[in-house]
Design a protein around this motif. Sequence first.
Motif, PDB file in Angstrom:
ATOM      1  N   THR A   4       0.860  -1.174   0.000  1.00  0.00           N
ATOM      2  CA  THR A   4       0.000   0.000   0.000  1.00  0.00           C
ATOM      3  C   THR A   4       0.900   1.229   0.000  1.00  0.00           C
ATOM      4  O   THR A   4       1.771   1.372   0.868  1.00  0.00           O
ATOM      5  N   ASP A  53      -7.525  -0.031  -1.293  1.00  0.00           N
ATOM      6  CA  ASP A  53      -6.939  -0.849  -0.238  1.00  0.00           C
ATOM      7  C   ASP A  53      -7.008  -2.311  -0.670  1.00  0.00           C
ATOM      8  O   ASP A  53      -7.528  -2.628  -1.733  1.00  0.00           O
ATOM      9  N   GLU A  54      -6.473  -3.196   0.154  1.00  0.00           N
ATOM     10  CA  GLU A  54      -6.392  -4.614  -0.225  1.00  0.00           C
ATOM     11  C   GLU A  54      -7.771  -5.240  -0.412  1.00  0.00           C
ATOM     12  O   GLU A  54      -7.964  -6.093  -1.271  1.00  0.00           O
ATOM     13  N   GLN A  79      -4.134   7.117  -1.022  1.00  0.00           N
ATOM     14  CA  GLN A  79      -3.329   5.903  -0.972  1.00  0.00           C
ATOM     15  C   GLN A  79      -3.857   4.944  -2.022  1.00  0.00           C
ATOM     16  O   GLN A  79      -4.974   5.091  -2.515  1.00  0.00           O
ATOM     17  N   PHE A  81      -3.341   0.506  -3.269  1.00  0.00           N
ATOM     18  CA  PHE A  81      -2.779  -0.820  -3.013  1.00  0.00           C
ATOM     19  C   PHE A  81      -2.440  -1.453  -4.353  1.00  0.00           C
ATOM     20  O   PHE A  81      -3.217  -1.377  -5.312  1.00  0.00           O
TER      21      PHE A  81
END
Length: 111
Positions: A4, A53-54, A79, A81
């Motif tokens: 990430t 995100d994941e 952000q 991932f």
Amino acid sequence: MRRTYRLDLEGKHPDRLLEASKHDIRKYIKRERGKALPAGADFWDFDSKVGVDEATAQPVVFAELTRAVDALVAAGNKQFFVEVLRKPGKRTPRPVNAPEAATASESDFED
């Protein structure tokens, strides 16, 4: 590679962090392509996922990986991932084309 990348670190410009993350991804790919291939494999292929995100990561075509990252950042995310996993690949031979329909007596030019 599962990672990430954050783009909101204090004292760092988000554009520089984005470029650094893309450089890190390219460096990982170059390192993995240099590893020895298993028997019967022609090249290293990669499976990739990208998301905020994941949990929300979606599979993407490997060639579109950086475009998908750019799209996430353009949407305003702070952000993203990235998951890139190598796998051995086998090339398939190209199909043999039928002989050309044009003959030597035919011409594209008028006389």
